[in-house]
Scaffold this motif. Structure first.
Motif, PDB file in Angstrom:
ATOM      1  N   GLY A 111      12.615   2.481  26.683  1.00  0.00           N
ATOM      2  CA  GLY A 111      12.027   3.333  25.665  1.00  0.00           C
ATOM      3  C   GLY A 111      10.520   3.233  25.612  1.00  0.00           C
ATOM      4  N   MET A 112       9.991   2.016  25.640  1.00  0.00           N
ATOM      5  CA  MET A 112       8.540   1.837  25.607  1.00  0.00           C
ATOM      6  C   MET A 112       7.871   2.543  26.777  1.00  0.00           C
ATOM      7  SD  MET A 112       8.196  -2.188  24.535  1.00  0.00           S
ATOM      8  CE  MET A 112       8.411  -2.742  22.835  1.00  0.00           C
ATOM      9  N   SER A 113       8.481   2.419  27.950  1.00  0.00           N
ATOM     10  CA  SER A 113       7.925   3.061  29.139  1.00  0.00           C
ATOM     11  C   SER A 113       7.941   4.579  28.999  1.00  0.00           C
ATOM     12  CB  SER A 113       8.720   2.636  30.370  1.00  0.00           C
ATOM     13  OG  SER A 113       8.344   3.388  31.498  1.00  0.00           O
TER      14      SER A 113
ATOM     15  N   LYS B 290       3.574  -6.670  27.837  1.00  0.00           N
ATOM     16  CA  LYS B 290       3.774  -7.955  27.173  1.00  0.00           C
ATOM     17  C   LYS B 290       5.204  -8.451  27.363  1.00  0.00           C
ATOM     18  CE  LYS B 290       2.990 -10.207  22.692  1.00  0.00           C
ATOM     19  NZ  LYS B 290       2.467 -10.028  21.316  1.00  0.00           N
ATOM     20  N   VAL B 291       6.160  -7.546  27.245  1.00  0.00           N
ATOM     21  CA  VAL B 291       7.570  -7.930  27.382  1.00  0.00           C
ATOM     22  C   VAL B 291       7.887  -8.308  28.825  1.00  0.00           C
ATOM     23  CG1 VAL B 291       9.955  -7.180  27.087  1.00  0.00           C
ATOM     24  CG2 VAL B 291       8.220  -6.486  25.421  1.00  0.00           C
ATOM     25  N   ILE B 292       7.423  -7.500  29.769  1.00  0.00           N
ATOM     26  CA  ILE B 292       7.685  -7.777  31.182  1.00  0.00           C
ATOM     27  C   ILE B 292       7.099  -9.131  31.579  1.00  0.00           C
ATOM     28  CG2 ILE B 292       7.173  -7.052  33.547  1.00  0.00           C
ATOM     29  CD1 ILE B 292       7.243  -4.141  32.519  1.00  0.00           C
TER      30      ILE B 292
ATOM     31  N   LEU C 133      14.874  -4.755  37.686  1.00  0.00           N
ATOM     32  CA  LEU C 133      14.805  -3.406  38.245  1.00  0.00           C
ATOM     33  C   LEU C 133      14.189  -2.447  37.232  1.00  0.00           C
ATOM     34  CD1 LEU C 133      16.748  -4.942  40.127  1.00  0.00           C
ATOM     35  CD2 LEU C 133      18.117  -2.864  40.286  1.00  0.00           C
ATOM     36  N   VAL C 134      14.478  -2.702  35.953  1.00  0.00           N
ATOM     37  CA  VAL C 134      13.860  -1.900  34.895  1.00  0.00           C
ATOM     38  C   VAL C 134      12.351  -2.168  34.828  1.00  0.00           C
ATOM     39  CG1 VAL C 134      13.817  -1.484  32.394  1.00  0.00           C
ATOM     40  CG2 VAL C 134      15.996  -1.713  33.577  1.00  0.00           C
ATOM     41  N   PHE C 135      11.934  -3.405  35.159  1.00  0.00           N
ATOM     42  CA  PHE C 135      10.493  -3.689  35.203  1.00  0.00           C
ATOM     43  C   PHE C 135       9.791  -2.696  36.134  1.00  0.00           C
ATOM     44  CE2 PHE C 135      11.185  -8.590  34.577  1.00  0.00           C
ATOM     45  CZ  PHE C 135      11.645  -8.350  33.309  1.00  0.00           C
TER      46      PHE C 135
ATOM     47  N   LEU D 252       6.920  -0.140  35.175  1.00  0.00           N
ATOM     48  CA  LEU D 252       5.580  -0.200  35.748  1.00  0.00           C
ATOM     49  C   LEU D 252       5.170   1.134  36.374  1.00  0.00           C
ATOM     50  CD1 LEU D 252       5.767  -3.743  37.385  1.00  0.00           C
ATOM     51  CD2 LEU D 252       4.294  -3.082  35.470  1.00  0.00           C
ATOM     52  N   LEU D 253       6.129   1.840  36.938  1.00  0.00           N
ATOM     53  CA  LEU D 253       5.828   3.152  37.510  1.00  0.00           C
ATOM     54  C   LEU D 253       5.684   4.216  36.427  1.00  0.00           C
ATOM     55  CD1 LEU D 253       8.261   3.234  40.578  1.00  0.00           C
ATOM     56  CD2 LEU D 253       5.798   2.759  40.582  1.00  0.00           C
TER      57      LEU D 253
END
Length: 698
Positions: free
Chosen positions: A567-569, A579-581, A628-630, A634-635
């Motif tokens: 959601g944040m992404s 921060k979470v990643i 994988l969600v990271f 990031l993208l």
């Protein structure tokens, strides 16, 4: 971990770090298939004594290696075997539902040595629920053992009238063997000479034909080839930030070992050691996490869940027509109806998550053929949401346990103490969870969008209006002005359960929240109250129910964080996501093999390390899917192949200067791109785009 576990398809093998199956271990060690323990003892000895452990390696998902040596042995002053003379290596893997274990002994003593290697086997055929102490009941009986040349068979006839057999074979002439399960080998080795013995252990149910036992080296090559095929089918990632690279590599490897196929395509089971079965929300969320890496898994997951969709009202199993199941078991207790997991449907979120995964899958792949194949399942799932999920017609989907031996709390936080008021009282059911309303909103909006593209305008408009009505009522009933945050739930009296938790963070992904409140939710989740330094806690520090050692009330679950990150992404909250990643990457370094576990304790980073939870499953599918969600975050990638467009808004972590992603499958082809930091600025290079979609960069 104080255990070693390997898995392939429906068989998994769980031992202590020495490689043995010992009694009274907290994890109930054994060789399991279909929720039955087919091997309950497996001990290796040299001259009747336990070898000394040197090294136990579980880093490879398809194979484990354990290195041991002999203790010093003498009798009445006469030397039998000098200490550390013999190296003993145990190598094990599973292929085609057969466990292969090769024991290799090598002599490092200057002279020739003679010794005895012995293995002890037994099989109790216990149901997994009995092994774990959750259940007792009527069971079958052992019907004997048989020895034939180099094979020992243990026989059992279940209360479900299923005959079960464990066959143990070995490829080396033995000295003696007994029906009690002992096999002895006399070995003589010259200096630096070695000898290998391979055991092949095959569970068998009913009148199945005996499996073909390939030579160990041939079986291992075939297994390795399947892993190579898996790696080649996945999106690949390269980054100069090694902590992230290690987590991604570990996650993709763990997901491969958790894949199973029951006839509808490969899908991820929930986790090891206890949840290697089709599991509604866990399998659906893990498949959702994998969309950017392997969308075919989402298809297999959807088809599997559709095949088990509820058809009738059955309170024993919490089943209703159209409902997506929670968990299915196939052991003796399930087969005889002593537990309701055949399958069990006590989950409030799997049905809307089924629809969310389908809509996201279509966005990534434009695979409308699969949507058409599942269209009747979609209709039944939507009908369940409105008729059974919304028990009282107030637009909210609620749960209430009907099954006597079912689950009381039926969201992902399913422990008995997880839904608690700010005064410490537990909420009474029926309960409407915040995140579930977000899933329902997202499901209805997503299906409406697909219906619109298919020309089903009336159905699309109806679903979209329903979603809008839910959104308006959610804002009115769940928002807490005094906390500037959403309640975790509404209880049976429609009163807010006001404890500050991570649950509303899932609603960010749904698109149901307005910008102002989305930002407030993100701020709260990354505040000192909720963020430990290693991740977002399940419950805020200082709440009445908060306990950093609890299962759901203050611990940190990687998958929970990943749903929030999605959601944040999507909303463009890069600093929050960063921060979470970074917190979770820091946590990963504190666990064996850089493997994020199912959960860990919620203590702050002032302790200096992430504190493990005592009985967390590892590997766990939705924990493995979190790195994988990271990459997706990031993208900043949001594809919509049905509209022929891809939006990207990339960023990099501190200390990270390059991220390259190859062969991400979108639409009609693939997308490969490279993100770099150049003089402090983020640059994006499109290496290949055969997706048929235009790329828009925010």
């Amino acid at each position: 971990m104080n255990y070693r576990v390997i898995k392939e398809n429906k068989l998994f093998f769980l031992t202590d770090e020495n490689g043995n199956i010992v009694e009274n271990h907290s994890y109930g060690l054994g060789l399991y298939m279909n929720d039955t323990r087919y091997l309950s003892k497996f001990n290796l000895k040299i001259n009747g004594e336990e070898p000394i452990l040197l090294h136990s390696d579980g880093s490879e998902n398809y194979m484990a290696k354990i290195l041991m040596t002999n203790p010093h042995q003498e009798k009445e002053g006469s030397l039998i075997l000098w200490r550390e003379s013999v190296e003993i290596e145990r190598t094990r893997f599973i292929y085609d539902d057969i466990l292969y274990e090769t024991v290799t002994a090598k002599n490092y003593y200057p002279k020739t040595v003679s010794f005895e290697l012995s293995a002890h086997f037994d099989a109790d055929f216990k149901d997994m629920f009995i092994v774990r102490g959750f259940q007792t009941g009527k069971v079958g009986r052992r019907t004997g053992q048989e020895i034939n040349k180099n094979q020992l068979d243990f026989l059992y006839e279940g209360a479900d009238e299923v005959k079960r057999t464990t066959s143990v074979k070995w490829d080396t002439p033995h000295d003696r063997a007994s029906e009690e399960g002992d096999v002895h080998f006399s070995i003589t080795l010259g200096h630096e000479e070695s000898k290998a013995i391979t055991f092949m252990i095959a569970p068998k149910e009913g009148e199945e034909k005996n499996q073909v036992h390939l030579p160990a080296h041939e079986a291992l090559e075939k297994l390795k080839a399947s892993y190579t095929e898996w790696e080649n089918s996945m999106t690949s990632v390269e980054t100069d930030y090694l902590p992230l690279q290690r987590l991604v590599d570990r996650g993709t490897d763990d997901l491969r070992v958790l894949l199973t196929d029951i006839g509808y395509g490969r899908f991820p089971v929930a986790g090891l050691p206890w949840f290697g079965v089709p599991f509604g929300r866990d399998s659906l969320i893990a498949a959702l996490q994998m969309l950017a890496f392997q969308p075919e898994v989402a298809k297999g997951t959807l088809l599997t869940m559709a095949s088990l969709q509820g058809t009738k009202v059955d309170p024993w199993r919490d089943e209703q027509p159209g409902k997506i199941m929670h968990e299915i078991r196939s052991g003796e207790l399930a087969n005889t109806g002593q537990i309701p997991f055949t399958p069990y449907y006590g989950t409030i979120d799997a049905t809307p998550l089924f629809l969310v995964l389908l809509t996201e899958y279509v966005r990534w792949t434009n695979d409308l053929d699969t949507f058409h194949r599942l269209e009747e399942n979609v209709k039944r799932a939507l009908q369940w949401i409105d008729e059974y999920g919304d028990r009282d017609g107030d637009l909210f989907v609620e749960y209430h346990q009907e099954a006597e031996k079912g689950i009381a709390n039926q969201g992902w936080k399913d422990s008995g103490d997880s839904i608690v008021h700010r005064n410490g009282d537990y909420a009474e059911t029926p309960i409407a969870l915040s995140e579930v309303q977000g899933y329902v909103y997202q499901a209805k909006k997503g299906i409406a969008s697909i219906y619109e593209k298919l020309g089903k305008t009336e159905q699309a408009e109806d679903l979209s209006k329903q979603a809008d009505s839910l959104k308006a009522k959610f804002e009115k009933e769940f928002w807490m002005d005094d906390q500037q945050f959403y309640a975790i739930a509404l209880d049976q009296d429609k009163k807010q359960v006001g404890t500050i938790t991570s649950n509303p963070g899932h609603v960010l992904f749904s698109g149901m929240l307005n910008e102002e409140r989305s930002l407030k939710v993100s701020d709260m989740l990354t505040s000192e109250k909720m963020f430990s330094g290693f991740g977002i806690r399940t419950m805020g520090e200082g709440e009445a129910g908060y306990n950093p050692m609890s299962y759901h009330d203050g611990s940190i679950w990687p998958h929970d964080n990943s749903m929030i990150l999605l959601g944040m992404s999507r909303l463009g909250y890069q600093q929050h996501a960063k921060k979470v990643i970074e917190g979770l990457i820091d946590a990963g370094a504190h666990f064996e093999y850089d493997r994020l576990p199912e959960l860990f304790c919620g203590y702050g980073d002032k302790i200096g390390k992430a504190v493990k939870y005592p009985v967390a499953c590892s590997p766990q599918a939705w924990a493995a899917g979190t790195p994988l969600v990271f990459i997706q975050g990031l993208l900043g990638i949001v594809p919509d192949s049905t509209e022929k467009k891809i939006t990207i808004d990339p960023f990099l972590l501190d200390g990270m200067n390059e991220l390259t992603v190859h062969s991400m499958r979108i639409g009609e082809g693939i997308l490969s791109l490279k993100v770099t930091r150049d003089c402090g600025k983020i640059q994006t290079e499109i290496l290949e785009n055969s997706s048929g979609c235009e790329i828009e960069q925010s």
